[in-house]
Design a protein around this motif. Structure first.
Motif, PDB file in Angstrom:
ATOM      1  N   GLY A   1       0.820  -1.199   0.000  1.00 40.06           N
ATOM      2  CA  GLY A   1       0.000   0.000   0.000  1.00 40.06           C
ATOM      3  C   GLY A   1       0.855   1.250   0.000  1.00 40.06           C
ATOM      4  N   TYR A   2       0.271   2.332  -0.494  1.00 39.81           N
ATOM      5  CA  TYR A   2       0.975   3.604  -0.554  1.00 39.81           C
ATOM      6  C   TYR A   2       0.029   4.706  -0.107  1.00 39.81           C
ATOM      7  CZ  TYR A   2       4.133   0.843  -3.406  1.00 39.81           C
ATOM      8  OH  TYR A   2       4.980  -0.146  -3.857  1.00 39.81           O
ATOM      9  N   GLY A   3       0.355   5.329   1.025  1.00 36.41           N
ATOM     10  CA  GLY A   3      -0.460   6.411   1.549  1.00 36.41           C
ATOM     11  C   GLY A   3       0.214   7.738   1.286  1.00 36.41           C
ATOM     12  N   PHE A   4      -0.303   8.503   0.347  1.00 37.24           N
ATOM     13  CA  PHE A   4       0.288   9.783  -0.032  1.00 37.24           C
ATOM     14  C   PHE A   4      -0.422  10.942   0.663  1.00 37.24           C
ATOM     15  CE2 PHE A   4       0.987   7.034  -3.756  1.00 37.24           C
ATOM     16  CZ  PHE A   4       2.358   7.185  -3.940  1.00 37.24           C
ATOM     17  N   PHE A   5       0.340  11.966   0.993  1.00 40.64           N
ATOM     18  CA  PHE A   5      -0.249  13.249   1.351  1.00 40.64           C
ATOM     19  C   PHE A   5      -0.369  14.061   0.069  1.00 40.64           C
ATOM     20  CE2 PHE A   5       0.785  13.941   6.152  1.00 40.64           C
ATOM     21  CZ  PHE A   5      -0.158  12.990   6.470  1.00 40.64           C
ATOM     22  N   VAL A   6      -1.447  14.815  -0.053  1.00 35.78           N
ATOM     23  CA  VAL A   6      -1.685  15.659  -1.219  1.00 35.78           C
ATOM     24  C   VAL A   6      -1.356  17.099  -0.855  1.00 35.78           C
ATOM     25  CG1 VAL A   6      -3.395  16.433  -2.902  1.00 35.78           C
ATOM     26  CG2 VAL A   6      -3.524  14.103  -1.982  1.00 35.78           C
TER      27      VAL A   6
ATOM     28  N   VAL B   1      -3.477   4.214  -1.976  1.00 35.63           N
ATOM     29  CA  VAL B   1      -3.650   3.018  -2.790  1.00 35.63           C
ATOM     30  C   VAL B   1      -3.302   1.860  -1.866  1.00 35.63           C
ATOM     31  CG1 VAL B   1      -2.964   1.789  -4.881  1.00 35.63           C
ATOM     32  CG2 VAL B   1      -2.933   4.285  -4.839  1.00 35.63           C
ATOM     33  N   GLY B   2      -4.304   1.212  -1.298  1.00 34.41           N
ATOM     34  CA  GLY B   2      -4.069   0.226  -0.252  1.00 34.41           C
ATOM     35  C   GLY B   2      -4.579  -1.160  -0.586  1.00 34.41           C
ATOM     36  N   HIS B   3      -4.322  -2.088   0.337  1.00 29.95           N
ATOM     37  CA  HIS B   3      -4.758  -3.477   0.196  1.00 29.95           C
ATOM     38  C   HIS B   3      -4.373  -4.033  -1.181  1.00 29.95           C
ATOM     39  CE1 HIS B   3      -7.632  -1.738   3.204  1.00 29.95           C
ATOM     40  NE2 HIS B   3      -7.214  -2.818   3.873  1.00 29.95           N
ATOM     41  N   ILE B   4      -3.140  -3.784  -1.576  1.00 31.26           N
ATOM     42  CA  ILE B   4      -2.685  -4.243  -2.884  1.00 31.26           C
ATOM     43  C   ILE B   4      -2.556  -5.761  -2.887  1.00 31.26           C
ATOM     44  CG2 ILE B   4      -0.760  -4.218  -4.513  1.00 31.26           C
ATOM     45  CD1 ILE B   4      -0.261  -1.328  -3.759  1.00 31.26           C
ATOM     46  N   ARG B   5      -3.155  -6.369  -3.875  1.00 33.43           N
ATOM     47  CA  ARG B   5      -3.069  -7.821  -4.066  1.00 33.43           C
ATOM     48  C   ARG B   5      -2.332  -8.083  -5.370  1.00 33.43           C
ATOM     49  NH1 ARG B   5      -8.758 -10.304  -4.121  1.00 33.43           N
ATOM     50  NH2 ARG B   5      -9.252  -8.387  -5.264  1.00 33.43           N
ATOM     51  N   ARG B   6      -1.331  -8.945  -5.299  1.00 33.41           N
ATOM     52  CA  ARG B   6      -0.529  -9.255  -6.482  1.00 33.41           C
ATOM     53  C   ARG B   6      -1.027 -10.567  -7.100  1.00 33.41           C
ATOM     54  NH1 ARG B   6       2.176  -4.493  -7.564  1.00 33.41           N
ATOM     55  NH2 ARG B   6       2.856  -3.561  -5.580  1.00 33.41           N
TER      56      ARG B   6
END
Length: 214
Positions: A77-82, A96-101
């Protein structure tokens, strides 16, 4: 940026969108984050899980940063600040979280915007930047997003960003202390590839802690 931020953060590109800049949060962002979230509390809480008693406290923020960095290192997951384009003013956050490959190659989209910056198009531009990152950099095939049926602002955002409504999820998430139904939206890589306004290549840069703070 402090030395702790410099050595603890994973190498994740900074994303440049139209009038916005996205990067991983840093410990030094705490005062701006606390002020923005605090000022926007009444605006945000109807759409989020119940805030803890220490929601805006420094230890809570520090744990958030640690989780965010760990997720990014693992690629889960990638948690960005805007921020605004110069990177001076915090506007909100997008994840963009809970990434499943493997056979899934999918992720879940989440976002929040400070009240005084809402309705100006910033989050739409942030979503566009994240779509580029998810599909072209991370190689994902599907991005999902769920929102409350009564959250018309979020529904309009998703539809404007090309997401398609796929269904209705019963009792999906506990929001403001109550299990709530959600609308499920999704965007596929092939939908994005067909879109007429897709940029020709990702606008990303290597994360440069010194330059971005300057």
């Amino acid at each position: 940026m402090g030395l702790i931020d410099h050595f603890s953060q994973p190498h994740v590109p900074v994303l440049a969108g139209e009038d916005v800049m996205l990067r991983l949060p840093r410990r030094s962002d705490y005062p701006a984050w606390r002020a923005l979230r605090g000022d926007s509390r009444a605006f945000l809480t109807p759409w989020e899980p119940v805030w803890t008693e220490d929601e805006l406290a420094w230890p809570s923020f520090r744990r958030r940063i640690a989780r965010c960095n760990q997720d990014a290192r693992e690629g889960s997951g990638y948690g960005f600040f805007v921020f605004d384009a110069p990177g001076n003013t915090l506007l909100g956050g997008i994840t963009v979280g809970h990434i499943r490959r493997g056979v899934a190659q999918s992720a879940t989209l989440g976002y929040w915007m400070g009240e005084r910056f809402a309705g100006r198009g910033h989050m739409r531009h942030a979503v566009e930047a994240v779509k580029l990152f998810a599909f072209e950099v991370e190689g994902l095939h599907r991005i999902e997003a769920a929102c409350l049926p009564k959250n018309q602002r979020s529904i309009r955002l998703l539809e404007r960003c090309g997401f398609t409504r796929e269904g209705h999820l019963r009792g999906y998430l506990k929001i403001a202390g109550k299990w709530e139904d959600h609308c499920l939206y999704a965007l596929l890589a092939e939908d994005w590839l067909r879109s007429a306004d897709r940029p020709s290549q990702p606008r990303t840069s290597s994360q440069d802690p010194v330059a971005l703070d300057g």
